[in-house]
Enzyme design. Sequence first.
Site, PDB file in Angstrom:
ATOM      1  CD  GLU A 280      -2.825  -1.167  -0.001  1.00 47.58           C
ATOM      2  OE1 GLU A 280      -3.160  -0.085  -0.520  1.00 47.58           O
ATOM      3  OE2 GLU A 280      -3.193  -2.270  -0.458  1.00 47.58           O
ATOM      4  CD  GLU A 364      -2.933  -2.991  -7.192  1.00 52.82           C
ATOM      5  OE1 GLU A 364      -2.401  -3.651  -6.275  1.00 52.82           O
ATOM      6  OE2 GLU A 364      -3.542  -1.931  -6.996  1.00 52.82           O
ATOM      7  CG  ASP A 368       2.353  -7.040  -5.913  1.00 53.42           C
ATOM      8  OD1 ASP A 368       1.844  -6.623  -4.851  1.00 53.42           O
ATOM      9  OD2 ASP A 368       1.749  -7.785  -6.705  1.00 53.42           O
TER      10      ASP A 368
END
Length: 427
Positions: A280, A364, A368
């Site tokens: 996040e 995303e 990651d």
Amino acid sequence: MSSFAFSVLFVVFLAITLVVRFWLSSRQIRHVLAHRSAVPAEFAEKIPLAAHQRAADYTVAKTKFGLFSMLVSAAVLIGFTLLGGLQWLSGVMFSWAGPGMVYQLSLLVAFALISGLIDLPLDYYKQFVLEARFGFNKMTVKLFFTDMLKNTLIGAAIGLPLIWVVLQLMAKSGGLWWFYAWLVFSAFQLLMLVLYPTVIAPLFNKFTPLSDDSLRDRIEGLMKRVGFASKGLFVMDGSKRSAHGNAYFSGFGAGKRIVFFDTLLARLAPHEIEAVLAHELGHFKLKHIVKRIVVMFALSLAFLALLGYLKQQLWFYTGLGVNPLLLPDLSNNDAMALILFMLALPIFTFLLSPLSSISSRKHEFEADAFAARHTDANDLVTALVKLYEDNASTLTPDPLHSAFYDSHPPASVRINKLANKLSAAHG
């Protein structure tokens, strides 16, 4: 453009949208059921077959419910537009309110209330039948309706003044009203980023400071390593509504705060929570949030400029079942223009959905990779596996359906990328 041509164009795009969505949903159902009998090889040692089959059944149930909801929405759309529902509603509101701003606001409020009442049975079924069937619903009926009342009151308290300003600009600020409205909208969005965490969210959930000292020390160490300043670490009582778990950060500037669902803390180990949070924080440090805000502002400017043009075109109204020359308030169709634009826009933009998914998935993967640099990638993998299992997220979505609807990459793709990074690191 003639009104007939626009009507035909609207119906054609609506038909294309319905056919494509039905096709995508049927692909999703067939693909998930075809892979229901066995856990994918890369997850065979991590996910029990029963959990995999539960996720498949949940996905199929949600997809079928989505098809029914889509048919209801399409019928309501046609009813409001081509079958004359908005024209009738306009006459009713004028007979009650008379000409002027009260009439326009009452038209918008009546439209919102009718739409909400139509959606209510669907929302109730989803929460108390669909979610309950798979063990996710923790909400009581009382809380469901309390939330609905709060949302309505907050929406009115915030939305009506904003709409009033926009309508005033549309009526009185000339041909560039859409630009001034965009400035107001942008300022409002930024204000909500500041007010939502501390003013609005606490009206629905209880936020308590994170009390686990060792976890707090671990998280503060991570924030120090990545250079993230937070106003505080909080736990949200998400379990009173759902068994789904999540973590997020909210706020803006110095008011940023990190929030963990209590369901997430109960399921993940401290090192896994740290890895999820690192993901996040990656969104923040890599400027994904800023980029999304910029894109949102750019799109809202373009759409408002388009509305500025369309509201002057007679065919825009008559092509969607409204004759503005027959409206009671002949001098002003601004509220009707807003409603028609809001109804028509999704029909003409649905086929562009994969563009948004491509950008979101790229972010995303980058988040990651950021998490893998600042924590153990193995921890993020095990956390993701647990979250996929707990949230009954299918491990085998149809690739094309996923490209249209999923903001996150499929589990196998995402975890394989992390596994490749681990292999490269151990070279």
